[in-house]
Design a protein around this motif. Sequence first.
Motif: not given
Length: 726
Positions: A297-301
């Motif tokens: 779900e999180r960005r920039f991972c």
Amino acid sequence: YFHFVFFLVKLCIGMIDAGKAYNTANRQFVNGIQELAQTSAKDVVIESSLSKFAENLQEMISYHTVRKSGQKQSLSAHLRNGIAVRRDLRKFKEAKKQFDKVSEEKEAALSKNAQAPRNKQHEVEEATSILIATRKCFRHIVLDYVLQINVLQSKRRSEILKSMLSFMYAHLTFFHQGYDLFSELQPLMKQLTGQLDQLVMDSTKERKDMEMKHSTIQQKDFSNDDTKLEYNVDAENGIVMEGYLFKRASNAFKTWNRRWFSIQNNQLVYQKKFKDNPTVVVEDLRLCTVKHCEDIERRFCFEVVSPTKSCMMQADSEKLRQAWIKAVQNSIATAFRDKAEDAEKMERKSSASSGSLDSGGEVKERSLKGESALQRVMAIGGNSSCCDCGQPEPCWASINLSITLCIQCSGIHRSLGVHFSKVRSLTLDSWEPELLKLMCELGNGVINNIYEARREELGARKPQPGDPRHEVEAYIKAKYVERRFVQRLSEDEIRQKVSTSSSALNSTGLSDLQSCHCSGHRSCDGSHALLIICRSEAPEPHEESSGEDLEVFCEPKQLTPGLQLYWASFSRSMPDMAEALAHGAEVNWTNTDHDNRTPLIMAVHGGSLASCEFLLQNSASVNQQDNLGRGPLHHATLLGHTGQVCLFLKRGANQNAADVENQTPLSIAVKAANADIVTLLRLAKMNEEMRESEGLYSQSGDETYQDIFQDFSQMASNDPDKLNRY
């Protein structure tokens, strides 16, 4: 600081109330000034001024009389003004509290922005807006905080100097007996007066600058206000890269925490706080890989995966994510190279173990290849010791320079960049036949004769085994980057080199360079040298070239290192080619008198596979065309040089390019009925189509294709006569 200020005030009051004990108190006061000067040793202006004042006051104490009460009260009032600094101290403490508070708010805004789910646009926009506003507020508070610090420092200096300056002027007025002593102090006192005025002006200017910065912050866009991160694999402190990242916990709740990460000593570590001991995430980067993560779900991972565990991390932006991924990848590659000795031991242990992941035959074959490459290269003159420091039994090589190196010098060569030196291991890396043949053509002795020609003349000391790394690095940079020890050639010497190269063509069945008057040939004015080249380019030793098979070129009168490289490539003279490059020859130099041909095209016409490989390893363009639109692949096809065709295809030559007659290399090979070259070109075309159909992340090609090209490379390097089939 305040301790000594209050101490001086107390002494001054005692001097007023107890006139009889004035001299005693005065001496104590002078001692206090001396102690204050010692505590201000870091401030040269205050320390030197107070020391000078105390020295003169000590002399005046013997004949001082009691001053007027008003004068003493004036001095006391000046000293009491130092207490006013406490108000500024309170402002400083308030500004610090505001700074700490806004810092926490900024951290909270960063966390909220990082937690915003990608599929909820309104939350992303809200978090972004809050982050921008918080960053602006943070910048304002930072400016106020810095201003309070500077104001406090400025007043600290000005109050001390003002008080002491007033005190000294009072002595000058009321004690005529000390006139001579004060006359000596007048220049210093005037200088301090000017410095005080400058302090006031600087303070005013700084306040205006801060106001301008406030307005600039108000107008600036902070949506892309990312931390600037750079990685450096050769950092002196061992830290390749460091910065804040969010880390997903390995517990059941999968919480995200902001931590300070760093890549150091071949490990990935993080700290909760600045003074905490680092927690190791990855013990050995050589056992890891790094990849993007787009399925959460999180960005920039991104994720660092090791054989035993994985670590999920998140950067603040896409730019920072790419920077971290690149830093980890480069650190992994560097770890493999810098720990070559350990890797060699592991490989030897693996080859002796029956439980290896590879089959026994594959391990044995790879080991034999490494030993063969090492033995063949070591047989060349001077290669048994490092080319730069003389360390015996070097196990590394620079393939574009064709020299052997020890592990320390190989690391320095690698730091120079691939445009100066391309480093490989003689024991760990696989060696293509062309590269191995190239390494056997030159060697340390030939290269040192070129790059160290003037070393003794200039008095430069060559490093020895065990010398400090910085000394060896300085020598290698002077040798290869600055080319300080290369013997520069005049135009006449270059002309002699070109003549020597052309004379060497007799051994290949070609005519030599000779003088002529050819005013009727093209645009020649009769002052050129005439070179007659056999069009067949590679006749058998027993054959003779007829006049109809000759191609005539006029050589310009102005000679350059590029021209030396041009004809040395044609004459197959590898030492002359290396010398021309050392003299600054452009590897892609074009001869305008010869249809804009390049040294690589002339190496094709010279028929030397090693010369072509040498130029390619030194950044020659495999697709640069002449005036007829023909690249090296065209010329190799026209001449039927199968080994060179194989080499150019492996190096990425464009086989679809057509010349001015709209002929591709394949059409030329079909027309000439050259079955080997037709086979190679069609295989390369099919392999390219297979890779395109399999997508961006396909493998390097079909195994059959690789095997066939390997066979052609072996024959071209070791038994070229087998390729002369028509």
